[in-house]
Motif scaffolding. Sequence first.
Motif, mmCIF file in Angstrom:
data_model
loop_
_atom_site.group_PDB
_atom_site.id
_atom_site.type_symbol
_atom_site.label_atom_id
_atom_site.label_comp_id
_atom_site.label_asym_id
_atom_site.label_seq_id
_atom_site.Cartn_x
_atom_site.Cartn_y
_atom_site.Cartn_z
ATOM 1 N N TYR A 1 0.835 -1.206 0.000
ATOM 2 C CA TYR A 1 0.000 0.000 0.000
ATOM 3 C C TYR A 1 0.870 1.257 0.000
ATOM 4 C CZ TYR A 1 -4.732 -1.873 0.495
ATOM 5 O OH TYR A 1 -5.945 -2.461 0.253
ATOM 6 N N ALA A 2 1.895 1.254 0.876
ATOM 7 C CA ALA A 2 2.771 2.429 0.992
ATOM 8 C C ALA A 2 3.495 2.715 -0.318
ATOM 9 C CB ALA A 2 3.778 2.213 2.119
ATOM 10 N N ASP A 3 3.925 1.657 -1.019
ATOM 11 C CA ASP A 3 4.621 1.839 -2.301
ATOM 12 C C ASP A 3 3.739 2.511 -3.343
ATOM 13 O OD1 ASP A 3 6.911 0.706 -1.300
ATOM 14 O OD2 ASP A 3 6.558 -1.282 -2.168
ATOM 15 N N HIS A 4 2.418 2.382 -3.154
ATOM 16 C CA HIS A 4 1.481 3.019 -4.097
ATOM 17 C C HIS A 4 0.796 4.232 -3.461
ATOM 18 C CE1 HIS A 4 1.994 -1.021 -5.871
ATOM 19 N NE2 HIS A 4 1.813 -0.392 -7.011
ATOM 20 N N LYS A 5 1.481 4.751 -2.398
ATOM 21 C CA LYS A 5 1.048 5.988 -1.734
ATOM 22 C C LYS A 5 -0.391 5.895 -1.206
ATOM 23 C CE LYS A 5 4.243 9.039 -4.195
ATOM 24 N NZ LYS A 5 5.150 7.914 -4.489
ATOM 25 N N LEU A 6 -0.691 4.753 -0.665
ATOM 26 C CA LEU A 6 -1.995 4.527 -0.051
ATOM 27 C C LEU A 6 -1.800 4.069 1.389
ATOM 28 C CD1 LEU A 6 -3.732 2.553 -2.954
ATOM 29 C CD2 LEU A 6 -4.227 4.902 -2.274
ATOM 30 N N GLU A 7 -2.784 4.329 2.220
ATOM 31 C CA GLU A 7 -2.712 3.904 3.622
ATOM 32 C C GLU A 7 -3.684 2.759 3.852
ATOM 33 O OE1 GLU A 7 -3.196 5.691 8.166
ATOM 34 O OE2 GLU A 7 -3.288 7.034 6.423
ATOM 35 N N LEU A 8 -3.173 1.678 4.406
ATOM 36 C CA LEU A 8 -4.013 0.528 4.689
ATOM 37 C C LEU A 8 -4.803 0.760 5.972
ATOM 38 C CD1 LEU A 8 -4.881 -2.422 4.156
ATOM 39 C CD2 LEU A 8 -2.886 -3.142 5.492
ATOM 40 N N GLU A 9 -6.128 0.650 5.870
ATOM 41 C CA GLU A 9 -6.999 0.803 7.032
ATOM 42 C C GLU A 9 -7.928 -0.407 7.093
ATOM 43 O OE1 GLU A 9 -8.970 4.517 6.640
ATOM 44 O OE2 GLU A 9 -7.183 5.715 7.063
ATOM 45 N N PRO A 10 -7.465 -1.492 7.704
ATOM 46 C CA PRO A 10 -8.264 -2.725 7.732
ATOM 47 C C PRO A 10 -9.563 -2.550 8.507
ATOM 48 C CG PRO A 10 -5.984 -3.118 8.405
ATOM 49 C CD PRO A 10 -6.189 -1.643 8.411
ATOM 50 N N ALA A 11 -10.596 -3.224 8.042
ATOM 51 C CA ALA A 11 -11.857 -3.261 8.784
ATOM 52 C C ALA A 11 -11.802 -4.378 9.817
ATOM 53 C CB ALA A 11 -13.022 -3.488 7.828
ATOM 54 N N PHE A 12 -11.095 -5.466 9.470
ATOM 55 C CA PHE A 12 -10.960 -6.610 10.370
ATOM 56 C C PHE A 12 -9.520 -7.128 10.318
ATOM 57 C CE2 PHE A 12 -15.270 -6.669 8.584
ATOM 58 C CZ PHE A 12 -16.034 -6.574 9.751
ATOM 59 N N GLU A 13 -8.981 -7.462 11.482
ATOM 60 C CA GLU A 13 -7.645 -8.037 11.581
ATOM 61 C C GLU A 13 -7.733 -9.328 12.381
ATOM 62 O OE1 GLU A 13 -4.470 -4.620 12.071
ATOM 63 O OE2 GLU A 13 -6.206 -4.217 13.350
ATOM 64 N N PHE A 14 -7.194 -10.403 11.816
ATOM 65 C CA PHE A 14 -7.237 -11.694 12.489
ATOM 66 C C PHE A 14 -5.829 -12.290 12.583
ATOM 67 C CE2 PHE A 14 -11.559 -11.464 10.525
ATOM 68 C CZ PHE A 14 -12.295 -11.468 11.708
ATOM 69 N N GLY A 15 -5.688 -13.274 13.447
ATOM 70 C CA GLY A 15 -4.386 -13.923 13.627
ATOM 71 C C GLY A 15 -4.215 -15.159 12.778
ATOM 72 N N SER A 16 -5.222 -15.482 11.954
ATOM 73 C CA SER A 16 -5.184 -16.704 11.144
ATOM 74 C C SER A 16 -5.723 -16.447 9.747
ATOM 75 C CB SER A 16 -6.007 -17.794 11.834
ATOM 76 O OG SER A 16 -6.298 -18.854 10.951
ATOM 77 N N LEU A 17 -5.028 -16.983 8.749
ATOM 78 C CA LEU A 17 -5.500 -16.862 7.365
ATOM 79 C C LEU A 17 -6.777 -17.664 7.157
ATOM 80 C CD1 LEU A 17 -2.099 -17.157 5.456
ATOM 81 C CD2 LEU A 17 -3.551 -15.136 5.568
ATOM 82 N N ASP A 18 -6.912 -18.766 7.878
ATOM 83 C CA ASP A 18 -8.131 -19.570 7.763
ATOM 84 C C ASP A 18 -9.359 -18.778 8.218
ATOM 85 O OD1 ASP A 18 -7.167 -22.120 6.782
ATOM 86 O OD2 ASP A 18 -6.149 -22.344 8.693
ATOM 87 N N VAL A 19 -9.194 -17.977 9.267
ATOM 88 C CA VAL A 19 -10.306 -17.156 9.757
ATOM 89 C C VAL A 19 -10.638 -16.074 8.733
ATOM 90 C CG1 VAL A 19 -11.079 -15.589 11.581
ATOM 91 C CG2 VAL A 19 -9.742 -17.610 12.165
ATOM 92 N N ILE A 20 -9.619 -15.516 8.111
ATOM 93 C CA ILE A 20 -9.848 -14.515 7.055
ATOM 94 C C ILE A 20 -10.660 -15.136 5.924
ATOM 95 C CG2 ILE A 20 -8.755 -13.073 5.287
ATOM 96 C CD1 ILE A 20 -6.418 -12.678 7.200
ATOM 97 N N LEU A 21 -10.286 -16.349 5.540
ATOM 98 C CA LEU A 21 -11.001 -17.039 4.456
ATOM 99 C C LEU A 21 -12.482 -17.228 4.809
ATOM 100 C CD1 LEU A 21 -10.866 -18.529 1.744
ATOM 101 C CD2 LEU A 21 -10.222 -20.600 3.010
ATOM 102 N N GLU A 22 -12.755 -17.652 6.031
ATOM 103 C CA GLU A 22 -14.139 -17.855 6.443
ATOM 104 C C GLU A 22 -14.904 -16.527 6.492
ATOM 105 O OE1 GLU A 22 -15.628 -20.801 6.754
ATOM 106 O OE2 GLU A 22 -13.688 -21.582 6.056
ATOM 107 N N SER A 23 -14.218 -15.459 6.873
ATOM 108 C CA SER A 23 -14.848 -14.139 6.917
ATOM 109 C C SER A 23 -15.223 -13.658 5.525
ATOM 110 C CB SER A 23 -13.912 -13.121 7.570
ATOM 111 O OG SER A 23 -13.583 -13.512 8.889
ATOM 112 N N VAL A 24 -14.367 -13.954 4.553
ATOM 113 C CA VAL A 24 -14.658 -13.578 3.170
ATOM 114 C C VAL A 24 -15.844 -14.389 2.646
ATOM 115 C CG1 VAL A 24 -13.773 -13.564 0.806
ATOM 116 C CG2 VAL A 24 -12.305 -12.822 2.692
#
Length: 307
Positions: free
Chosen positions: A221-244
């Motif tokens: 994001y920074a390399d493209h001059k954008l700021e990342l502002e996550p709506a949700f942050e998790f400790g597991s990729l599996d949880v991210i997948l289920e959230s999607v």
Amino acid sequence: MQTETNKQHTSINFELYKFFYHSAHDLNFSKAANTLHVTQSAVSQAIKSLETQLGVNLFFRQGRNIKLTFEGEVLYKHIEKAYNFIRSAENAIHSIKSLDEGTIFIGASDTITRYYLIPKIKMFHALYPKVRISISNRPSPKSVERLKNGEIDIAVINTNPKCSYEGLSVSPFSSIENLFICSGFRKDIYSRTHTLKELTQYPIICLEENSTTRRVLNAYYADHKLELEPAFEFGSLDVILESVKADMGIGFVTQNIAELALKKESVCRIPVVESIPAITVSVLTNTSKPLSLAAQKFLDLLIAKHD
């Protein structure tokens, strides 16, 4: 000319540091005595001798308990690290005799263990069934820290190109492709190519800050001059997948995590104009810590395809 203080320090019997280590580790002279198979009086005398030679107090009493002084805390941090290295060296010597015993200590994330290490561990176990493998599942930065402290033999991590791994040997092992995904119901999103800026209008779901994958995303994001502002942050990729899958937002995950869901079309890949950086998985060892024969054999198995 050598000062009197330096002369005093060079004459210290290193056996005293063993008494100090166990006393500081247990914060109990009696337990330290039992571990060392000596009397409590011998422990007390050893600590008193060390304090006299160093010229500082290392412990103080608080009721019935003993505590480390500030100087004691500083000394313990160094002695603990040295003690781990000494134990590692001793284990390496014993393991040279035979591969009928021994333990390999490995640090790796859940994802790396699941997708990369399990097949290798299975192969190694078939060759050397009496060698135990202990895996500490931690984020990559934590595995690096433990490797530098001599707590593990090998770290298999997502390497960050912007990080320095001074004092460590780094061998590339594999590459992980990253991608943005959305729910399979969101044809309005996955049916066309987006710019990274356009994706900011959707809720972003990603890993917590203490992971290499998140650091790569932040840098992207920074390399493209954008700021990342996550709506949700998790400790597991599996949880991210289920959230999607639950259509909570757009997820940033690795290809291997999303592969089955992509085939079932429960999630879909979002085409992005800007090239998404991949992550290199590498095998790290501590150049100052000798590997046991068992650990070396496992390392050879891991990186064999790169020879």
